[in-house]
Enzyme design. Structure first.
Site, PDB file in Angstrom:
ATOM      1  N   GLU A   1     -10.955   6.707   4.560  1.00  0.00           N
ATOM      2  CA  GLU A   1     -11.533   5.766   5.507  1.00  0.00           C
ATOM      3  C   GLU A   1     -10.567   4.596   5.619  1.00  0.00           C
ATOM      4  O   GLU A   1      -9.681   4.420   4.789  1.00  0.00           O
ATOM      5  CB  GLU A   1     -12.888   5.260   5.016  1.00  0.00           C
ATOM      6  CG  GLU A   1     -12.813   4.195   3.932  1.00  0.00           C
ATOM      7  CD  GLU A   1     -12.380   4.714   2.576  1.00  0.00           C
ATOM      8  OE1 GLU A   1     -12.435   5.957   2.361  1.00  0.00           O
ATOM      9  OE2 GLU A   1     -11.953   3.901   1.740  1.00  0.00           O
TER      10      GLU A   1
ATOM     11  N   LYS B   1       0.810  -1.229   0.000  1.00  0.00           N
ATOM     12  CA  LYS B   1       0.000   0.000   0.000  1.00  0.00           C
ATOM     13  C   LYS B   1       0.842   1.277   0.000  1.00  0.00           C
ATOM     14  O   LYS B   1       0.427   2.294  -0.547  1.00  0.00           O
ATOM     15  CB  LYS B   1      -0.967   0.007   1.183  1.00  0.00           C
ATOM     16  CG  LYS B   1      -2.130  -0.937   0.995  1.00  0.00           C
ATOM     17  CD  LYS B   1      -3.235  -0.681   2.005  1.00  0.00           C
ATOM     18  CE  LYS B   1      -4.452  -1.535   1.714  1.00  0.00           C
ATOM     19  NZ  LYS B   1      -4.258  -2.945   2.129  1.00  0.00           N
TER      20      LYS B   1
ATOM     21  N   SER C   1       1.769  -9.776  -0.908  1.00  0.00           N
ATOM     22  CA  SER C   1       1.396  -8.357  -0.789  1.00  0.00           C
ATOM     23  C   SER C   1       1.734  -7.736   0.563  1.00  0.00           C
ATOM     24  O   SER C   1       1.918  -6.523   0.653  1.00  0.00           O
ATOM     25  CB  SER C   1      -0.096  -8.190  -1.077  1.00  0.00           C
ATOM     26  OG  SER C   1      -0.875  -9.030  -0.238  1.00  0.00           O
TER      27      SER C   1
HETATM   28  C1  LIG Z   1      -5.100  -4.026   1.599  1.00  0.00           C
HETATM   29  C2  LIG Z   1      -4.392  -5.271   1.339  1.00  0.00           C
HETATM   30  C3  LIG Z   1      -4.753  -6.137   0.287  1.00  0.00           C
HETATM   31  C4  LIG Z   1      -5.960  -5.920  -0.581  1.00  0.00           C
HETATM   32  O1  LIG Z   1      -5.941  -4.770  -1.369  1.00  0.00           O
HETATM   33  P1  LIG Z   1      -5.724  -4.826  -2.949  1.00  0.00           P
HETATM   34  O2  LIG Z   1      -6.100  -3.458  -3.393  1.00  0.00           O
HETATM   35  O3  LIG Z   1      -6.643  -5.876  -3.495  1.00  0.00           O
HETATM   36  O4  LIG Z   1      -4.315  -5.160  -3.181  1.00  0.00           O
HETATM   37  C5  LIG Z   1      -3.979  -7.267   0.051  1.00  0.00           C
HETATM   38  N1  LIG Z   1      -2.910  -7.551   0.820  1.00  0.00           N
HETATM   39  C6  LIG Z   1      -2.538  -6.754   1.850  1.00  0.00           C
HETATM   40  C7  LIG Z   1      -1.345  -7.140   2.646  1.00  0.00           C
HETATM   41  C8  LIG Z   1      -3.255  -5.592   2.140  1.00  0.00           C
HETATM   42  O5  LIG Z   1      -2.868  -4.805   3.162  1.00  0.00           O
END
Ligand SMILES: *Cc1c(COP(=O)(O)O)cnc(C)c1O
Length: 399
Positions: free
Chosen positions: A116, A94, A383
């Protein structure tokens, strides 16, 4: 390339049929202003240099591409690689787009970032960017989430953000979205609405996609270096879809690279038990865009559930709706139990504690790898890291 899938969206923010600006006419100038400012910023070498320098020296990019030998050999099929977004500053992908948004807000002369947050991950990433760039920050959060996600509330406060408790409706994410949007429209001259994924009105789905596309750009260079060829599969979890398109975008025109987006099927496929938008939803309007949506007969968003709160969203980024219809990306589902199992497998076998969101992508790779020969390559977008999830997992596993 003339028919490149990378050229979307069009001038009005449509990815095929999806996206756009489904907002009251009075708000259109506000989002158009952001679109123009973003275009100018993109064309300005100074803006790009500042963003790229922060990615390198502040976020810690490029994030590694790691060949998971233990896991691959145990599964006895394709080679699995992880793109380590979990190693970024603040622990997830993010930060890639919140930094971009903060720099753009500052360039536009805005004084405050507002958003939010549900579980608090987006709030923390935005508050971090605000602290760094020198902007005020206000995060709206449902009263129930504030209790559940207390450590993230403290983080945001320490970072200098004002956390606004939302006591209306169900006191969760959806009510926080409404509350944040209300606060934003009161002072759009000074406030920049920092959207947390590839969702919302144009230009956000495009802009957040662009900021996240660094993930796939690095991955291409890294896999060519390490394996001497492109991967056979890319796998990523899909909430709003930002980490997935971040990995996919650079490879969209490489037709031999297959792509799988993984949605959460939660507790079951019954309404309210999952957030498998592209699998079970149908097109409709939500949060300023036209896209696949889990909705009732009246077009109202249905309640959603996932063990991973970051995947808990009834809509999805319009780029994914388009890629689904075009058949370029396949969307599969993984349930809570499978994600929890993958979380434990990766932790024990590779010593990497993944976020529960990312664990959905890991689970999909664990299913896929044994069906493929050992000369095949799967790249999974990791992610985020799972530190935020260990208390919850300990409770579930009665540790
Ligand atoms: C917020 C988040 C997601 C989901 O958001 P996407 O916009 O679909 O990438 C996935 N993995 C993590 C670690 C997150 O913090």
């Amino acid at each position: 390339m003339k028919n490149s899938l990378k050229l979307s969206p069009d001038q009005t923010g449509y990815f095929g049929e999806y996206g756009g600006q489904i907002i009251p006419p009075a708000l259109k100038p506000i989002f158009d202003e952001i679109a123009v400012a973003y275009k100018n910023a993109q064309a300005d070498p100074n803006f790009r240099a500042e963003y790229e320098s922060l990615l390198k020296n502040y976020v810690g990019r490029p994030s590694p591409l790691y060949y998971a030998r233990n896991l691959s050999e145990k599964l006895g099929g394709a080679k699995i690689y992880f793109k380590r977004e979990d190693l970024n500053h603040t622990g997830a992908h993010k930060i890639n787009h919140t930094l971009g948004e903060a720099l753009l807000a500052k360039r536009m002369g805005k004084t405050k970032l507002l958003a939010e947050t549900g579980a608090g991950q987006h709030g923390v990433a935005l508050a971090t960017a605000a602290a760094l760039v020198g902007l005020a920050c206000e995060i709206h959060m449902g009263e129930i989430d504030i209790v559940k996600q207390h450590p993230n509330v403290i983080r945001m406060q320490l970072l200098g953000a004002k956390v606004v408790t939302v006591k209306s409706g169900g006191r969760c994410l959806k009510d926080a979205v409404d509350s944040a949007f209300e606060a934003f429209v009161k002072d759009p001259q000074n406030i920049f609405f920092g959207i947390g994924s590839v969702v919302g009105p144009h230009p956000f789905p495009m802009m957040v996609r662009d900021f996240q596309s660094i993930v796939g750009k690095e991955t291409r260079v890294q896999i060519l270096e390490q394996a001497g060829r492109l991967p056979d599969y890319l796998v990523a979890c899909v909430g709003g879809g930002s980490n997935a398109i971040g990995l996919f975008h650079e490879f969209l025109d490489d037709r031999d690279v297959k792509m799988i987006g993984v949605e959460p099927s939660g507790r079951s496929f019954k309404p309210g038990d999952h957030a498998a938008t592209l699998t079970l939803g149908r097109p409709g309007n939500i949060h300023g865009m036209f896209t696949y949506l889990l909705q009732d007969d009246k077009g109202q968003p249905l309640p959603v559930h996932s063990i991973a709160s970051g995947l808990d969203y009834p809509g999805v980024g319009p780029v994914h709706s388009d890629l689904k219809d075009k058949g370029r990306v396949t969307y599969e589902t993984i349930n809570d139990a499978e994600a929890l199992e993958a979380f434990q497998v990766l932790t024990k076998i590779e010593g990497i504690i993944p976020a529960l969101e990312s664990s959905h992508a890991v689970a999909q790779a664990i299913k896929l790898a044994p069906k493929l020969n050992s000369d095949k390559i799967i790249i999974v977008n990791l992610s985020g890291r799972g530190d935020k999830d260990v208390d919850y997992v300990a409770e579930r596993l009665k540790l």
